[in-house]
Write a protein that holds these residues in place. Structure first.
Motif, mmCIF file in Angstrom:
data_model
loop_
_atom_site.group_PDB
_atom_site.id
_atom_site.type_symbol
_atom_site.label_atom_id
_atom_site.label_comp_id
_atom_site.label_asym_id
_atom_site.label_seq_id
_atom_site.Cartn_x
_atom_site.Cartn_y
_atom_site.Cartn_z
ATOM 1 N N UNK A 244 0.843 -1.200 0.000
ATOM 2 C CA UNK A 244 0.000 0.000 0.000
ATOM 3 C C UNK A 244 0.880 1.252 0.000
ATOM 4 N N UNK A 245 0.256 2.389 -0.148
ATOM 5 C CA UNK A 245 0.992 3.653 -0.049
ATOM 6 C C UNK A 245 1.544 3.835 1.365
ATOM 7 N N UNK A 246 0.780 3.366 2.351
ATOM 8 C CA UNK A 246 1.250 3.441 3.737
ATOM 9 C C UNK A 246 2.526 2.621 3.920
ATOM 10 N N UNK A 247 2.584 1.464 3.248
ATOM 11 C CA UNK A 247 3.790 0.631 3.297
ATOM 12 C C UNK A 247 4.990 1.396 2.746
ATOM 13 N N UNK A 248 4.779 2.122 1.659
ATOM 14 C CA UNK A 248 5.878 2.868 1.051
ATOM 15 C C UNK A 248 6.417 3.929 2.008
ATOM 16 N N UNK A 249 5.510 4.610 2.700
ATOM 17 C CA UNK A 249 5.946 5.633 3.652
ATOM 18 C C UNK A 249 6.658 5.001 4.846
ATOM 19 N N UNK A 276 1.395 7.504 -8.134
ATOM 20 C CA UNK A 276 2.268 7.748 -6.987
ATOM 21 C C UNK A 276 2.274 9.193 -6.510
ATOM 22 N N UNK A 277 1.666 10.062 -7.265
ATOM 23 C CA UNK A 277 1.645 11.478 -6.888
ATOM 24 C C UNK A 277 0.543 11.725 -5.862
ATOM 25 N N UNK A 278 0.820 11.347 -4.621
ATOM 26 C CA UNK A 278 -0.144 11.525 -3.522
ATOM 27 C C UNK A 278 0.625 11.891 -2.252
ATOM 28 N N UNK A 284 7.913 10.484 1.267
ATOM 29 C CA UNK A 284 9.047 9.554 1.356
ATOM 30 C C UNK A 284 10.363 10.248 1.012
ATOM 31 N N UNK A 285 11.459 9.665 1.482
ATOM 32 C CA UNK A 285 12.780 10.209 1.170
ATOM 33 C C UNK A 285 13.046 10.161 -0.333
#
Length: 325
Positions: A244-249, A276-278, A284-285
């Protein structure tokens, strides 16, 4: 020399192989004649070469060659090998020449057109990952080379495949040159990648995200090129680990390496850039450091990064990205 001894006479060529690999080329006595003389005499010269299923005997310098495996097309393009038939498929830019009508269509990437194949009377058929399941059926028409690449030893299999095709076509010198060129490119990239920070490979498809790590189909980024993984316990599966996007962060990699499957297969929908533009990804780094790299989807996904042309282009893209930091 009597007939029996002549039939058993062999000339064996053991090509120089890197990383402990070898291609054994076995030529009958008739191979001492020129290829044209042998053909005129009505005799078939064969070579015995390694492939994904062990070893196989195939014609030497075949002419009517049908190729289902796209990475093999990449390799044959680099070597200058003859091709007669290709899959009905929108060829990626790297293989644009094979979209020409002079190449017969032999089915899809997955499903052969057996009537067309029979009509072409092939000397040799080449399969790989997507077409490997049809190996047995295709063997009814001609000898079949399986040039599949294993996720567990990708480069060993890729080098084997380049050298195997070089041996089949009598182009061993060109094959060795391609192997050396790839090895040199990898060595140069590895030095940059080790100091670049930690990265994560992300596949986008139909609005969904999958992550890949070492040992996976896209694990070459870590296992061969030397990028440190941002996370060590990803599930190794053909379709990756759904994330998920949360996983990426939470994972917060220094680099995001993104493969847009929809672009690779010509599917409409949100692009990876749009997806991905969210706010979560922007935190994220990788995003903040402008270290989100949209990889060449056709080379990584469609060609599986398994031919010399795709490999060197992908290495160059990564090298350019690391040079900008």
């Amino acid at each position: 020399m009597n007939t029996m001894n002549a039939n058993h006479s062999r000339r064996q060529i053991l090509a120089k192989m890197g990383q402990g690999l070898g291609v054994l080329v076995t030529l009958p006595l008739a191979a001492q004649m020129s290829h044209a003389q042998t053909a005129a005499a009505g005799k078939t010269v064969t070579v015995t070469v390694p492939h994904a299923k062990g070893e196989v005997q195939v014609p030497f310098k075949p002419v009517r060659v049908l190729v289902f495996e796209l990475a093999a097309l990449d390799t044959l393009q680099a070597l200058g090998g003859e091709v007669r038939g290709v899959p009905e498929f929108k060829m990626p830019p790297l293989l644009a020449r094979y979209a020409d009508a002079r190449y017969a269509r032999i089915g899809s990437l997955f499903e052969p057109d057996y009537e067309s194949i029979k009509a072409l009377s092939p000397d040799l058929i080449i399969v790989g990952g997507r077409s490997e399941a049809k190996y047995k059926e295709l063997s009814r028409f001609a000898p079949v080379l399986d040039l599949s690449v294993s996720d567990q030893h990708q480069m060993a299999d890729i080098y084997r495949n380049i050298r195997t095709l070089g041996a089949v076509y009598g182009l061993q010198d060109k094959a060795e040159a391609e192997v050396r060129s790839v090895e040199q490119a990898i060595t140069a990239l590895h030095g940059k990648a080790q100091d670049a920070g930690k990265g994560l490979v992300l596949l986008t498809s139909g609005g969904k995200l999958s992550a890949y790590g070492p040992g996976s189909r896209f694990g070459m980024l870590h296992d061969v090129f030397g990028v440190k993984p941002a996370i060590d316990n990803l599930t190794v599966a053909r379709h990756g680990q759904v994330v998920s996007f949360e996983f990426l962060l939470k994972t917060n990699p220094d680099w995001l390496f993104v493969i847009d499957r929809d672009v690779a297969i010509g599917q409409d929908g949100k692009t990876a850039q749009q997806l991905l533009d969210n706010p979560l990804v922007r935190a994220t780094k990788a995003w903040r450091g402008k270290q989100v790299v949209y990889l060449n989807a056709a080379n990584w996904y469609t060609l599986s990064n398994a031919g010399p042309g795709a490999l060197k282009a992908n290495i160059q893209q990564l090298s350019d990205a690391f040079a900008r930091t």
